[in-house]
Design a protein around this motif. Structure first.
Motif, PDB file in Angstrom:
ATOM      1  N   GLU A  20       0.926  -1.289  -0.046  1.00  0.00           N
ATOM      2  CA  GLU A  20       0.109   0.171  -0.061  1.00  0.00           C
ATOM      3  C   GLU A  20       0.801   1.225   0.000  1.00  0.00           C
ATOM      4  O   GLU A  20       0.711   2.288  -0.915  1.00  0.00           O
ATOM      5  CB  GLU A  20      -0.929  -0.138   1.156  1.00  0.00           C
ATOM      6  CG  GLU A  20      -1.577   1.118   1.390  1.00  0.00           C
ATOM      7  CD  GLU A  20      -2.790   1.113   2.356  1.00  0.00           C
ATOM      8  OE1 GLU A  20      -3.028  -0.013   3.083  1.00  0.00           O
ATOM      9  OE2 GLU A  20      -3.496   2.173   2.624  1.00  0.00           O
ATOM     10  N   HIS A  78      -4.410   9.315  -5.748  1.00  0.00           N
ATOM     11  CA  HIS A  78      -3.152   9.370  -5.296  1.00  0.00           C
ATOM     12  C   HIS A  78      -2.113   9.942  -6.188  1.00  0.00           C
ATOM     13  O   HIS A  78      -2.428   9.665  -7.427  1.00  0.00           O
ATOM     14  CB  HIS A  78      -2.952   8.144  -4.372  1.00  0.00           C
ATOM     15  CG  HIS A  78      -2.729   7.054  -5.474  1.00  0.00           C
ATOM     16  ND1 HIS A  78      -1.747   6.676  -6.457  1.00  0.00           N
ATOM     17  CD2 HIS A  78      -3.986   6.001  -5.639  1.00  0.00           C
ATOM     18  CE1 HIS A  78      -2.194   5.487  -6.838  1.00  0.00           C
ATOM     19  NE2 HIS A  78      -3.498   5.177  -6.585  1.00  0.00           N
ATOM     20  N   GLY A 133       0.810   8.079  -6.914  1.00  0.00           N
ATOM     21  CA  GLY A 133       1.373   6.881  -7.217  1.00  0.00           C
ATOM     22  C   GLY A 133       1.267   6.631  -8.864  1.00  0.00           C
ATOM     23  O   GLY A 133       0.259   7.141  -9.445  1.00  0.00           O
ATOM     24  N   PRO A 134       1.690   5.664  -9.200  1.00  0.00           N
ATOM     25  CA  PRO A 134       1.627   5.218 -10.479  1.00  0.00           C
ATOM     26  C   PRO A 134       0.249   4.613 -10.778  1.00  0.00           C
ATOM     27  O   PRO A 134      -0.377   4.388  -9.887  1.00  0.00           O
ATOM     28  CB  PRO A 134       2.508   3.970 -10.843  1.00  0.00           C
ATOM     29  CG  PRO A 134       2.798   3.632  -9.558  1.00  0.00           C
ATOM     30  CD  PRO A 134       2.739   4.675  -8.360  1.00  0.00           C
ATOM     31  N   GLY A 179      -6.439   2.962  -4.594  1.00  0.00           N
ATOM     32  CA  GLY A 179      -5.364   3.426  -4.206  1.00  0.00           C
ATOM     33  C   GLY A 179      -4.792   2.966  -2.759  1.00  0.00           C
ATOM     34  O   GLY A 179      -3.766   3.395  -2.283  1.00  0.00           O
ATOM     35  N   HIS A 180      -5.666   2.459  -2.081  1.00  0.00           N
ATOM     36  CA  HIS A 180      -5.287   1.858  -0.711  1.00  0.00           C
ATOM     37  C   HIS A 180      -5.813   0.507  -0.787  1.00  0.00           C
ATOM     38  O   HIS A 180      -6.792  -0.084  -1.348  1.00  0.00           O
ATOM     39  CB  HIS A 180      -5.640   2.770   0.274  1.00  0.00           C
ATOM     40  CG  HIS A 180      -7.195   3.066   0.332  1.00  0.00           C
ATOM     41  ND1 HIS A 180      -8.063   1.951   0.964  1.00  0.00           N
ATOM     42  CD2 HIS A 180      -7.859   3.996  -0.090  1.00  0.00           C
ATOM     43  CE1 HIS A 180      -9.255   2.421   1.062  1.00  0.00           C
ATOM     44  NE2 HIS A 180      -9.271   3.386   0.113  1.00  0.00           N
ATOM     45  N   VAL A 181      -5.320  -0.537   0.228  1.00  0.00           N
ATOM     46  CA  VAL A 181      -5.765  -1.711   0.133  1.00  0.00           C
ATOM     47  C   VAL A 181      -7.060  -2.022   0.471  1.00  0.00           C
ATOM     48  O   VAL A 181      -7.531  -1.467   1.569  1.00  0.00           O
ATOM     49  CB  VAL A 181      -4.660  -2.650   0.839  1.00  0.00           C
ATOM     50  CG1 VAL A 181      -5.139  -4.118   1.079  1.00  0.00           C
ATOM     51  CG2 VAL A 181      -3.281  -2.705   0.604  1.00  0.00           C
ATOM     52  N   LEU A 235       4.686  -3.291 -11.511  1.00  0.00           N
ATOM     53  CA  LEU A 235       5.403  -1.861 -11.725  1.00  0.00           C
ATOM     54  C   LEU A 235       6.234  -1.771 -12.965  1.00  0.00           C
ATOM     55  O   LEU A 235       5.640  -0.934 -13.638  1.00  0.00           O
ATOM     56  CB  LEU A 235       6.275  -1.674 -10.557  1.00  0.00           C
ATOM     57  CG  LEU A 235       5.205  -1.282  -9.223  1.00  0.00           C
ATOM     58  CD1 LEU A 235       6.407  -1.025  -7.953  1.00  0.00           C
ATOM     59  CD2 LEU A 235       4.504  -0.329  -9.452  1.00  0.00           C
ATOM     60  N   ALA A 269       3.843   1.600  -0.788  1.00  0.00           N
ATOM     61  CA  ALA A 269       4.788   1.448  -1.986  1.00  0.00           C
ATOM     62  C   ALA A 269       4.181   1.943  -3.243  1.00  0.00           C
ATOM     63  O   ALA A 269       4.597   2.855  -4.027  1.00  0.00           O
ATOM     64  CB  ALA A 269       5.497  -0.018  -2.521  1.00  0.00           C
ATOM     65  N   LEU A 270       2.828   1.560  -3.366  1.00  0.00           N
ATOM     66  CA  LEU A 270       2.145   2.038  -4.383  1.00  0.00           C
ATOM     67  C   LEU A 270       1.462   3.635  -4.292  1.00  0.00           C
ATOM     68  O   LEU A 270       1.586   4.306  -5.209  1.00  0.00           O
ATOM     69  CB  LEU A 270       0.769   1.094  -4.856  1.00  0.00           C
ATOM     70  CG  LEU A 270       1.194  -0.197  -5.295  1.00  0.00           C
ATOM     71  CD1 LEU A 270      -0.101  -0.946  -5.692  1.00  0.00           C
ATOM     72  CD2 LEU A 270       1.935   0.088  -6.581  1.00  0.00           C
ATOM     73  N   THR A 271       1.094   3.856  -3.118  1.00  0.00           N
ATOM     74  CA  THR A 271       0.462   5.172  -2.903  1.00  0.00           C
ATOM     75  C   THR A 271       1.363   6.275  -2.644  1.00  0.00           C
ATOM     76  O   THR A 271       1.303   7.361  -3.052  1.00  0.00           O
ATOM     77  CB  THR A 271      -0.602   5.200  -1.825  1.00  0.00           C
ATOM     78  OG1 THR A 271      -0.067   4.904  -0.666  1.00  0.00           O
ATOM     79  CG2 THR A 271      -1.855   4.283  -2.366  1.00  0.00           C
ATOM     80  N   LYS A 272       2.425   5.934  -1.948  1.00  0.00           N
ATOM     81  CA  LYS A 272       3.234   7.281  -1.471  1.00  0.00           C
ATOM     82  C   LYS A 272       4.650   6.905  -1.885  1.00  0.00           C
ATOM     83  O   LYS A 272       5.574   7.827  -1.686  1.00  0.00           O
ATOM     84  CB  LYS A 272       3.410   7.092  -0.053  1.00  0.00           C
ATOM     85  CG  LYS A 272       2.006   7.423   0.746  1.00  0.00           C
ATOM     86  CD  LYS A 272       2.240   7.791   2.374  1.00  0.00           C
ATOM     87  CE  LYS A 272       1.065   7.621   2.993  1.00  0.00           C
ATOM     88  NZ  LYS A 272       1.024   6.903   4.242  1.00  0.00           N
ATOM     89  N   GLY A 273       4.932   5.794  -2.816  1.00  0.00           N
ATOM     90  CA  GLY A 273       6.089   5.740  -3.236  1.00  0.00           C
ATOM     91  C   GLY A 273       7.311   5.444  -2.151  1.00  0.00           C
ATOM     92  O   GLY A 273       8.402   5.648  -2.333  1.00  0.00           O
ATOM     93  N   ILE A 299      -2.122   1.937 -12.200  1.00  0.00           N
ATOM     94  CA  ILE A 299      -1.907   0.566 -12.515  1.00  0.00           C
ATOM     95  C   ILE A 299      -3.236  -0.017 -12.788  1.00  0.00           C
ATOM     96  O   ILE A 299      -4.329   0.217 -12.012  1.00  0.00           O
ATOM     97  CB  ILE A 299      -1.349  -0.094 -11.311  1.00  0.00           C
ATOM     98  CG1 ILE A 299       0.120   0.292 -11.019  1.00  0.00           C
ATOM     99  CG2 ILE A 299      -1.262  -1.432 -11.569  1.00  0.00           C
ATOM    100  CD1 ILE A 299       0.813  -0.198  -9.765  1.00  0.00           C
TER     101      ILE A 299
END
Lengths: 338, 560
Positions: free
Chosen positions: A109, B352, B354-355, B77-79, B333, A111-115, B357
């Motif tokens: 989580e 968010h 982030g990338p 964007g979150h789990v 990724l 890693a994906l959202t905040k890097g 996906i």
């Protein structure tokens, strides 16, 4: 919360109970393997043990239950480090568990959202300073078992994956249980456990009736039943705590060491692990005994079967139980030296 | 005369009890083939409890236990986790429960045991006879096991609809010492050693009593429920002569507790009879025969099939739908990276930074898996193989077993003599069981080679369905003299064996023939080549050579 069946209310199964108590007194004994058919109270005993154990002091919210503020891992990012009492951790390892969940892994989580590269601790962290219980260990996937035993041995969990490099303390007592009828545990895993006990159903009818009576009493009213056993439970807890203190004051005479060495040599158990475990178990047993000031031959003999029976060189087709062989050799060795 | 336990009523009765006392009775197993009887029962259940959840055993793990909802997670964007049905259900019905493997079954039970209030679970065992079994751990989780057969279609039509009164069960009825003794000893008499069955018996009798609105538990209540628990599980029949009291009469011979049953039948006898009369005929016959041979309580079944989800990691692969396996983050990724700019340009947004996906980017972890291996021993125990040789053959098999043990192979054991072949032991990894069976194997009679081969073939095909690599090792002296139809016709017998051999070859079943005769038999050599298998004569073969050969035969993995 689910109430657990009280440890002291378990009928019979003395060997299993004392093996569990020994490992609670001295966690370095190296875990317990319980083998037996179903319905013998294996899981009940382990879960009951959890409720019985005295609480430990740990840093609040520390993912690895560190006892001192200096030991909390950096990656936990704890701002406040305050000590608190927590129950002894007893972690259940479910069968379908993935490696990530056991060792911990990259926090996806974050890693994906905040890097951010953050570590999400797994069950090994949670079990630190406590117990890790695997029911049906013979059905657990081999690579997970290997991993667990490695960590149990080294006391440290090392995660090198997905660009992470994390290590944290993971000292726990591994308790495995299983039913040999459903597939045997690989022989190379057997002797990684400190103690091994076989359990069976009591053959005595009166005892069986008592089993059913108590279990039934518990099922009908867990609350009342637990209260009824409260006193025995706290007595046992007190005894364990006493033994934990006492164990450091016990002397091990040379004679006892010699006994241990002779016995292990006569049995041809592989490596030094057997000797060390036997020594530790005998010491824990002596501490449990409460009156002893030395670790004597009697203590050694009492724990030898559970400490050694799974370490014997084994012909897979030889049906004599390890227990029996230990007893036999013990009789020979100690009869001649007396 | 319809057997009580085969009547749909037994199933419905058990189900009513289960719904009434779910906290203690936990679950039930219904053995039923797919058909109108089952359909009707499920329909009625649906009517009764519209809140029930039906899941097939083959559903993915996260359906049962919950997990990460991948598409929702990507979007939010979150789990985002989703609960499994187990956590939500108020009544679980699992269809095709025989498909559950030991691991999943164990997970299921551990999950249910960990719940504050586990839903009652109804497992529908749709297996054909003895082909597959419900894993032992689940068998023992469930109080009841009943049969639902198709023999009563007519009865089904005229049968009244099932509408039990479901009332809250909150009373705890006391049981007497005598009843406690009864509950303890009855399951043991039927060869069920686990104290659990006694407990279930107590709980069920209580439920029965409270269902009929009584304040005390009577012997009748035990009688009503005992067969639901025991009749379809018994391992042996009680010995006739000493159904008398076991040695626990010390407490009190109970002055007041047996007023009703005067006709000198002890409560023990009444229950034993009730259970016996509810047993399916075939089972009763089998057990009777077993009792005559020896009252050696046989151990439970042990189909130990472990899943194939282990091994060294392999390169990840594009995911098609989400499965039980982990996501390979790095690869995912990497898949997504080149498209980031164009996706943003295309106006796809995320809450968010982030990338971005998309589900197409997901890559799953894969594991190189070696199939577990199964060695099927087909042992000729005929008279011509002779007593002395049989011992040698057993020795050879034991050696091979030791080998199998080291490699963690599964083994199965088929013996053939007289007119038929027996599957002594279905695929197992338990050496103890195999040894027991081998030691108890009898010799004598004709050589139904083709029948034996057919039994091995069946086992091999079943193993293949389960994803195992199978090898048939046939130990025989090759003097086939009993044909497949059981007649003592030497020519026909040989012809049948050849036909079987060709079938082995056609189906690609790996095989190996060990000639146990004194001299090499050309017939057997021919047979082996017809099967496209190896041939080895036993007197020359040292055990280590034999196991070497078995190892070689398994390695090529010609089937899979």
């Amino acid at each position: 919360m689910n109430l657990n069946f009280p440890f002291t209310a378990i009928v019979g199964q003395d060997e299993m109970k004392s093996a569990l108590i020994m490992s609670a007194i001295d966690p370095t004994i190296g875990g317990v393997l319980i083998f037996g058919s179903r319905g013998t109270g294996k899981s009940t005993a382990v879960r009951a043990l959890a409720a019985l154990l005295p609480p430990i002091t740990a840093i609040k919210n520390c993912p690895v239950n560190s006892s001192e503020a200096t030991q909390t891992p950096n990656w936990a990012n704890l701002k406040v480090k305050r000590k608190t009492k927590i129950p002894t951790p007893v972690v259940d390892l479910p069968l379908g568990v993935t490696e990530d969940r056991v060792t911990g892994a990259l926090d996806i989580e974050k890693a994906l959202t905040k890097g951010e590269k953050a570590f999400q601790p797994g069950l090994l962290a949670k079990a630190n300073r406590g117990f890790l219980y695997i029911d049906e260990i013979n059905l657990l996937e081999d690579h997970i078992v290997d991993l667990l035993l490695d960590v149990a041995q080294s006391g440290e969990n090392l995660v090198e994956r997905e660009g992470l490099s994390v290590r944290h303390a993971a000292r726990f007592v591994l308790i495995g249980s299983g039913n040999p009828e459903e597939g045997e545990l690989r022989p190379q895993l057997l002797d990684r456990f400190g103690l091994a006990v076989d359990v069976g159903n009591p053959q005595d009818v009166a005892q069986r009736i008592e089993v059913i009576r108590r279990r039934d009493g518990f099922d009908q009213n867990p609350q009342a039943f637990s209260e009824e056993w409260q006193k025995q439970e706290s007595n046992l807890r007190g005894a364990i705590v006493r033994a934990q203190h006492l164990i450091h004051r016990l002397q091990v005479p040379d004679q006892t060491l010699e006994d241990i060495a002779t016995l292990c040599a006569a049995l041809g158990s592989d490596g030094l692990r057997g000797e060390l475990t036997l020594l530790r178990a005998a010491r824990a047993y002596a501490a449990w005994d409460n009156k002893a000031s030395d670790v004597t031959r009697n203590h050694v003999m009492a724990v030898a079967p559970m400490a050694l029976q799974h370490r014997l060189r084994r012909d897979p087709l030889d049906e004599t139980s390890g227990r029996l062989r230990v007893h036999r050799v013990m009789e020979q060795v100690f009869a001649s030296s007396k | 005369m319809p057997l009580p336990n085969e009547q749909p009523d037994a199933t419905r009765h058990a189900c009513s009890l289960l719904l009434h006392g779910a906290d203690n009775l936990l679950g039930m197993i219904i053995k039923a083939r797919h058909g109108p009887s089952l359909a009707r029962f499920l329909e009625e259940l649906n009517h009764l409890r519209p809140d029930r959840t039906v899941v097939s055993a083959s559903a993915a793990d996260d359906v049962f236990f919950g997990g990460i909802d991948v598409s929702a997670t990507l979007h939010a964007g979150h789990v985002v986790t989703q609960e499994g049905v187990l956590a939500r259900a108020s009544l679980m019905v699992v269809t095709s429960a025989q498909l559950l493997d030991a691991q999943k079954a164990a997970r299921l039970v551990i999950f249910l045991q960990g719940m504050d209030k586990a839903p009652p679970i109804i497992l529908i065992d749709e297996s054909a006879d003895d082909e597959e079994n419900i894993p032992d751990i689940l068998e023992r989780y469930c109080a009841f096991r009943t049969l639902l057969t198709e023999q009563h279609l007519l009865a089904l039509k005229i049968q009244k609809p099932w509408r039990p009164q479901l009332i809250e069960n909150d009373r705890c009825l006391p049981v007497s010492q005598e009843q406690l003794v009864l509950a303890t000893t009855i399951p043991i008499q039927f060869g069920l050693d686990d104290p659990r069955w006694g407990l279930f018996l107590l709980h069920a009798a209580r439920c029965q009593a409270s269902l009929r609105g009584a304040d005390d538990v009577k012997l009748d209540d035990f009688e009503e429920v005992a067969s639901l628990i025991i009749a379809n599980r018994a391992n042996k029949l009680p010995e006739e002569q000493d159904t008398a009291k076991p040695e626990v009469e010390d407490s009190e011979p109970s002055a007041d507790s047996k007023p009703q049953q005067q006709e000198d039948l002890s409560p023990q006898d009444i229950l034993v009879d009730a259970i016996k009369s509810a047993m399916p005929e075939i089972m009763l016959a089998n057990l009777q025969q077993q009792n005559m041979q020896q009252s050696n309580g046989k151990s439970g079944r042990g189909p130990a099939k472990t899943g194939n989800r282990r091994g060294a990691p392999r390169p990840p692969r594009q995911a098609n739908g989400h499965k039980d396996r982990g996501i390979h983050l790095g690869k995912t990724l990497a898949n997504a990276a080149p498209w980031q700019r164009s996706r943003r340009a295309a106006g796809i947004t995320r809450p968010h930074e982030g990338p971005i996906i998309l589900p197409d980017d997901l890559a799953l972890r894969r594991y190189a898996q070696e199939s577990d291996r199964l060695v099927i021993f087909g042992v000729d125990a005929s008279g011509s193989s002779a007593m002395a040789r049989l011992a040698e053959v057993k020795g050879a098999v034991e050696q091979l077993l030791g080998q199998a043990y080291i490699h963690r192979d599964h083994v199965a054991l088929v013996s053939f003599r007289g007119q038929d072949a027996d599957l002594l032991l279905p695929a197992t990894r338990s050496l103890v069981q195999t040894k027991k069976k081998l030691a108890g194997m009898l010799g004598g009679g004709g050589t139904p080679l083709a029948t034996g081969m057919a039994a091995c073939r069946q086992e091999a095909l079943r193993a293949r369905r389960q994803g195992l690599t199978a090898l048939v090792v046939l130990l025989t002296d090759g003097r086939a003299n009993v044909a497949r139809d059981g007649s003592a016709n030497r020519d026909q017998a040989k012809e049948d064996a050849s036909a079987m051999a060709r079938q082995f070859r056609a189906e690609g079943i790996s095989s190996m023939v060990v000639d146990t005769g004194r001299r090499a038999s050309t017939d057997l050599k021919e047979l082996a080549s017809m099967m496209a298998g190896r041939y080895q004569i036993l007197p020359n073969a040292r055990a280590d050579q034999l196991s070497q050969m078995v190892g070689d035969a398994l390695r090529p993995r010609s089937i899979a």
